[in-house]
Enzyme design. Structure first.
Site, PDB file in Angstrom:
ATOM      1  N   CYS A  93       0.805  -1.225   0.000  1.00 25.98           N
ATOM      2  CA  CYS A  93       0.000   0.000   0.000  1.00 25.98           C
ATOM      3  C   CYS A  93       0.837   1.274   0.000  1.00 25.98           C
ATOM      4  O   CYS A  93       0.299   2.357  -0.209  1.00 25.98           O
ATOM      5  CB  CYS A  93      -0.956   0.014   1.185  1.00 25.98           C
ATOM      6  SG  CYS A  93      -2.203  -1.280   1.138  1.00 25.98           S
ATOM      7  N   HIS A 347      -9.235   3.041  -2.632  1.00 25.48           N
ATOM      8  CA  HIS A 347      -7.864   2.692  -2.247  1.00 25.48           C
ATOM      9  C   HIS A 347      -7.271   1.725  -3.276  1.00 25.48           C
ATOM     10  O   HIS A 347      -7.227   0.515  -3.049  1.00 25.48           O
ATOM     11  CB  HIS A 347      -7.890   2.067  -0.852  1.00 25.48           C
ATOM     12  CG  HIS A 347      -6.550   1.746  -0.273  1.00 25.48           C
ATOM     13  ND1 HIS A 347      -5.351   2.174  -0.819  1.00 25.48           N
ATOM     14  CD2 HIS A 347      -6.209   1.014   0.830  1.00 25.48           C
ATOM     15  CE1 HIS A 347      -4.354   1.730  -0.088  1.00 25.48           C
ATOM     16  NE2 HIS A 347      -4.842   1.022   0.913  1.00 25.48           N
TER      17      HIS A 347
END
Length: 394
Positions: A93, A347
């Protein structure tokens, strides 16, 4: 801040992203290279009239792509030419922000004069992964599908990010009510920013879509009715978690001498850091990462005007901001993700860290913040990492 940096200090002089789509919807048939290519092409096109150098490399973060050198494929698809090599970075991430730091290192060292860097994720088209049984014949039939690659080896904690967010909320005392309130804030701020046109200058349309798919009106009463998503009786729900998403973002990094010669404003990198933390609580990673960049830059968080944290979960975001002394639901309402974040926008794992830099560029450079204004981007990473970067308007 420390003394004025040398003329080779890397500066972000342009920043763009795609709209962000929920996986399986807006961009369900658009592969990762085809998401990244329009952003890269637009950056190169916008810079050509004002910078005397072509792009020398493309660095893209990606987590679940098709393999191979995705950055090279995207660079070719963007029409950047055969001479642009490409480098693909995987810090999960934090990949998009880590890619920007890699580009900054190349520019700051004097090795390159223009690098396009960011990240991309197409969860919709990501290939299925499988493990082979070492005792079985070497054929496809012996392969066993699995959900994700390990973040840590055997003998170390390796939680999925949802349960890890739940554990962090419990460890840091982040209540369900605060999580839901923060999620509502993120969506409301994203909707307001879209209505005000604050995303317009940073978005490159893909397939006719020019806005983010996810943001919608939410009410705390509605969120309060949602069940726990990961742990029975827990506080982390689908409503206060970010969705799995598709999207891309990239920035252009040049040495300060070229920026100054071209008369461009930008975000000069004051400091960057990638750190490790306990893999059992990976959401904690931004805390030591932010502290390290502030120490390296000789700066105080009180002097930072704009903060963009990748909102993977409301629980994780609030745990980090609490630890850093930030109050996005109160005193720092206009400083931390004031136009919403990943909870509302989505995301796209490998891209989200780069989206944070794009958002800082819009908030500070496009909005004509005065020179010397500081902006901070940070992301948590599965396996126990944190990535952070501190930028200064020039």
């Amino acid at each position: 801040m420390r003394d004025e940096p040398p003329a080779g200090r890397p500066v972000v002089v342009a920043a763009l992203r795609t709209p962000i789509g929920t996986a399986g919807h807006a961009f369900k048939q658009v592969g990762a290279d085809r998401l990244a290519a329009p952003v890269l092409a637009a950056l190169a096109r916008d810079l050509a009239p004002v910078l005397p150098v072509p792009a020398e490399d493309v660095v893209l973060g990606n987590c679940t792509g098709p393999g191979g050198n995705l950055a090279r494929v995207a660079a070719l698809a963007a029409g950047l030419g055969h001479g642009v090599p490409g480098l693909t970075v995987d810090r999960q991430c934090g990949s998009g922000l880590a890619a920007v730091l890699v580009a900054a290192q190349a520019v700051g060292s004097g090795a390159m004069d223009l690098v396009l860097a960011g990240g991309v994720e197409s969860a919709s088209t990501a290939p299925l992964r499988a493990r082979r049984d070492p005792a079985a014949p070497h054929d496809v039939a012996a392969a066993q599908p699995y959900a994700r690659a390990p973040f840590a080896p055997d003998g170390h904690p390796d939680p999925d990010m949802g349960p890890a967010a739940e554990a962090l909320a419990a460890a840091r005392g982040v209540t369900r009510e605060r999580q839901d309130a923060y999620a509502c804030r993120s969506h409301a701020r994203a909707l307001a920013a879209r209505r005000a046109g604050r995303f317009d200058g940073e978005i490159v349309g893909v397939g006719g879509r020019t806005d983010d798919q996810r943001p919608r009106p939410l009410r705390p009463q509605t969120l309060a009715r949602l069940p726990a998503a990961f742990v029975p009786g827990g506080t982390v729900t689908a409503g206060n978690s970010s969705p799995i998403s598709d999207g891309a973002a990239a920035v252009a990094v040049v040495p300060d001498r070229l920026r100054a010669a071209a008369g461009l404003p930008g975000l000069r990198l004051a400091a960057g850091a990638v750190v490790g933390c306990d893999p059992a609580l990976p959401g904690w990673g931004p805390v030591p990462a932010v502290r390290r960049v502030l120490e390296r830059a000789g700066a105080d968080l009180r002097d930072v005007a704009a903060v963009e944290i990748v909102e993977a979960f409301a629980a994780q975001t609030l745990a980090v901001t609490d630890a850093l002394g930030l109050d996005p639901l109160g005193a720092d309402d206009g400083r931390v993700c004031p136009d919403g974040g990943a909870l509302a926008l989505g995301h796209p794992w490998g891209a989200s860290g780069a989206v944070a830099v794009v958002r800082l560029f819009s908030r500070l450079v496009r909005a004509a913040a005065p020179p010397g204004t500081l902006g901070l981007a940070a992301a948590a990473v599965g396996g126990g990492l944190g990535v952070a970067a501190l930028f200064e308007v020039v």
